[in-house]
Design a protein around this motif. Structure first.
Motif, short mmCIF file in Angstrom:
data_model
loop_
_atom_site.label_atom_id
_atom_site.label_comp_id
_atom_site.label_asym_id
_atom_site.label_seq_id
_atom_site.Cartn_x
_atom_site.Cartn_y
_atom_site.Cartn_z
N UNK A 1 0.84 -1.16 0.00
CA UNK A 1 0.00 0.00 0.00
C UNK A 1 0.90 1.24 0.00
N UNK A 2 0.49 2.20 -0.78
CA UNK A 2 1.19 3.49 -0.82
C UNK A 2 0.19 4.58 -0.45
N UNK A 3 0.54 5.39 0.53
CA UNK A 3 -0.23 6.58 0.87
C UNK A 3 0.71 7.75 0.71
N UNK A 4 0.34 8.70 -0.12
CA UNK A 4 1.18 9.87 -0.31
C UNK A 4 0.33 11.13 -0.32
N UNK A 5 0.90 12.18 0.17
CA UNK A 5 0.23 13.48 0.22
C UNK A 5 1.13 14.47 -0.52
N UNK A 6 1.05 14.47 -1.86
CA UNK A 6 1.94 15.33 -2.63
C UNK A 6 1.65 16.82 -2.41
N UNK A 7 2.59 17.68 -2.77
CA UNK A 7 2.37 19.12 -2.63
C UNK A 7 1.11 19.57 -3.37
N UNK A 8 0.60 20.73 -2.99
CA UNK A 8 -0.66 21.23 -3.55
C UNK A 8 -0.46 22.22 -4.69
N UNK A 60 -2.90 2.15 -3.95
CA UNK A 60 -2.26 3.46 -3.87
C UNK A 60 -3.32 4.50 -3.54
N UNK A 61 -3.00 5.36 -2.60
CA UNK A 61 -3.91 6.43 -2.22
C UNK A 61 -3.16 7.75 -2.25
N UNK A 62 -3.21 8.48 -3.37
CA UNK A 62 -2.63 9.82 -3.38
C UNK A 62 -3.65 10.82 -2.85
N UNK A 63 -3.38 11.37 -1.68
CA UNK A 63 -4.31 12.31 -1.06
C UNK A 63 -4.45 13.55 -1.93
N UNK A 64 -5.64 14.12 -1.95
CA UNK A 64 -5.84 15.30 -2.77
C UNK A 64 -6.67 16.36 -2.06
#
Length: 90
Positions: A1-8, A60-64
């Motif tokens: 599992x990948x959780x990421x919170x990329x820049x906005x 994969x969960x890229x936070x948005x």
């Protein structure tokens, strides 16, 4: 599992300041200087790096939160939908 919170891709100054009590420095990338096209490319590149190390059928969960979904979604679809058709990795 990948959780990421990329820049906005928004400037830190004036947007994330703890009501003025805390001053944060700008991020090196995606801190408001990118166009939408450049930002989608940035997200696609970073999500692709994560996809390369994920096992087959990993989540994969890229936070948005705070980002317009129309910018995060195309990057995630380009990366993970094309990866679904790739042969499984052990």
């Amino acid at each position: 599992m990948v959780f990421t919170d990329p820049p906005y891709n928004v400037p830190i100054d004036g947007h994330f300041s703890g009501l003025g009590a805390v001053r944060h420095r700008e991020f090196a990338f995606a801190s408001g200087e990118m166009s939408e096209t450049e930002f989608i490319g940035f997200l696609t590149a970073t999500l692709t790096q994560a996809a390369h190390v994920m096992k087959h059928a990993a989540i994969a969960f890229p936070a948005s939160k705070g980002k317009p979904p129309n910018l995060t979604q195309p990057a995630a679809e380009t990366t993970y939908c094309s990866a679904q058709s790739a042969p499984p990795r052990d």
